[in-house]
Design an enzyme around this catalytic site. Structure first.
Site, PDB file in Angstrom:
ATOM      1  N   THR A 179      20.747  11.696  -3.399  1.00 41.58           N
ATOM      2  CA  THR A 179      20.253  10.345  -3.049  1.00 41.58           C
ATOM      3  C   THR A 179      19.119   9.947  -3.994  1.00 41.58           C
ATOM      4  O   THR A 179      18.336  10.794  -4.418  1.00 41.58           O
ATOM      5  CB  THR A 179      19.754  10.349  -1.593  1.00 41.58           C
ATOM      6  N   ASP A 198      11.596  14.524  -6.946  1.00 43.46           N
ATOM      7  CA  ASP A 198      10.326  13.806  -7.142  1.00 43.46           C
ATOM      8  C   ASP A 198       9.379  14.601  -8.036  1.00 43.46           C
ATOM      9  O   ASP A 198       8.584  14.017  -8.757  1.00 43.46           O
ATOM     10  CB  ASP A 198       9.689  13.514  -5.775  1.00 43.46           C
ATOM     11  N   LYS A 232      11.145  17.022  -2.786  1.00 40.91           N
ATOM     12  CA  LYS A 232      12.127  15.965  -2.612  1.00 40.91           C
ATOM     13  C   LYS A 232      11.851  15.197  -1.326  1.00 40.91           C
ATOM     14  O   LYS A 232      11.109  15.659  -0.487  1.00 40.91           O
ATOM     15  CB  LYS A 232      13.549  16.556  -2.556  1.00 40.91           C
ATOM     16  N   GLY A 233      12.481  14.032  -1.220  1.00 38.79           N
ATOM     17  CA  GLY A 233      12.333  13.258  -0.004  1.00 38.79           C
ATOM     18  C   GLY A 233      11.632  11.933  -0.206  1.00 38.79           C
ATOM     19  O   GLY A 233      11.347  11.213   0.753  1.00 38.79           O
ATOM     20  N   GLU A 236      19.714  16.308   2.258  1.00 37.50           N
ATOM     21  CA  GLU A 236      19.730  16.856   0.889  1.00 37.50           C
ATOM     22  C   GLU A 236      19.587  18.376   0.914  1.00 37.50           C
ATOM     23  O   GLU A 236      20.257  19.085   0.172  1.00 37.50           O
ATOM     24  CB  GLU A 236      18.598  16.230   0.069  1.00 37.50           C
TER      25      GLU A 236
HETATM   26  C1  5RP Z   1      15.522  11.169  -1.990  1.00 41.04           C
HETATM   27  C2  5RP Z   1      15.105  12.111  -3.068  1.00 41.04           C
HETATM   28  C3  5RP Z   1      15.303  11.654  -4.466  1.00 41.04           C
HETATM   29  O1  5RP Z   1      16.122  12.557  -5.122  1.00 41.04           O
HETATM   30  C4  5RP Z   1      13.964  11.590  -5.144  1.00 41.04           C
HETATM   31  O2  5RP Z   1      13.116  10.727  -4.387  1.00 41.04           O
HETATM   32  C5  5RP Z   1      14.078  11.077  -6.569  1.00 41.04           C
HETATM   33  O3  5RP Z   1      14.480   9.748  -6.561  1.00 41.04           O
HETATM   34  P1  5RP Z   1      14.659   8.925  -7.903  1.00 41.04           P
HETATM   35  O4  5RP Z   1      15.801   9.513  -8.636  1.00 41.04           O
HETATM   36  O5  5RP Z   1      14.914   7.506  -7.448  1.00 41.04           O
HETATM   37  O6  5RP Z   1      13.350   9.040  -8.678  1.00 41.04           O
HETATM   38  O7  5RP Z   1      14.642  13.197  -2.837  1.00 41.04           O
HETATM   39  O8  5RP Z   1      15.181  11.667  -0.726  1.00 41.04           O
END
Ligand code: 5RP
Length: 239
Positions: A33, A92, A102-103, A111
């Site tokens: 996600t 993240d 993550k999250g 996830e």
């Molecule tokens: C979602 C996540 C995403 O993988 C994380 O926030 C990274 O997002 P992005 O690719 O938009 O930077 O952990 O819960």
């Protein structure tokens, strides 16, 4: 697809494109996600269309499920899939041990379940996600609504005794109301500054009644595919 993209999207796209090269016909995949994972879903759909690849995907959020279906990918549940071959997801933050936070998108619970049910987890990211110590990015914790204040108080006491440099906790909001996860739970963001021992913290947090899951992914990720805005890609395995 490549030329019209912003430099940030180019980095995400090239990482995603490289990661889906690991996908083989007949595989069952975990679909992550976030904005980087969305590029992976697009790249996967492109391969399915172009090569007639037969794959089945288990999405980690309703957002990803919607996108995957829209692009013609076959979506199944984790229970239908059983074990997965590869999960490809964003992050993240990550460190040299391939530990992750993550999250950021609030999907950490699904996830982590999906990644843990996979033979291999490949993370796709830009170089901006690489850190020496995890913790600059607020650590998301999924908590039950029941007894939320009590759980928050216990988390607060717990982090005060951990090897971290910050201790603020904020409730994740969305448009003036508390953010709600796909499971109907809430997210507390822990502003920890620097996490000295991610594994110890991850284990401790999950002992607090009311904590459903935390956003530390330790010993789960096998490979990071890093994309740069000049179109180059680097791979990082565990040290
Ligand atoms: C979602 C996540 C995403 O993988 C994380 O926030 C990274 O997002 P992005 O690719 O938009 O930077 O952990 O819960």
């Amino acid at each position: 697809m490549f030329v019209e993209l912003s430099s940030v999207d180019k980095a995400k796209y090239v990482a995603a494109k490289r990661a889906v090269e690991f996908v083989e016909d007949g595989m069952k995949l975990g679909l992550g996600t976030g904005s980087t994972a969305a590029w992976m879903v697009r790249c996967l759909a492109e391969r399915v269309q172009r090569e007639g690849l037969r794959i089945q995907g288990v999405p980690t959020s309703t957002r990803t499920a919607d996108l995957a279906r829209e692009l013609g990918l076959e979506v199944i549940t984790l229970d239908e899939a059983g074990r997965l071959d590869i999960t490809i997801d964003g992050t993240d933050e990550f460190d040299a041990n391939l530990s992750l936070i993550k999250g950021g998108g609030g999907a950490l619970l699904q996830e982590k379940i999906v990644a843990s049910a996979s033979d291999r987890m490949i993370v796709i990211a830009g170089f901006d996600k690489r850190v020496v110590h995890l913790g600059q990015f607020p650590l998301p914790i999924e908590v039950l609504g029941f007894g939320l204040k009590s759980s928050q108080g216990q988390i607060s006491e717990l982090i005060a005794a951990q090897d971290v440099t910050g201790c603020d906790i904020t409730m994740r909001m969305a448009g003036g109301s508390p953010f709600m996860t796909d499971q109907g739970n809430y997210i507390l963001d822990l502003h920890l500054g620097k996490i000295g021992d991610p594994k110890k913290l991850a284990v401790a947090l999950n002992q607090v009644p009311g904590v459903v899951e935390n956003g530390l992914f330790v010993d789960i990720c096998d490979l990071i595919v890093l994309g740069a805005s000049d179109g180059t890609v680097e791979e990082q395995s565990k040290n």
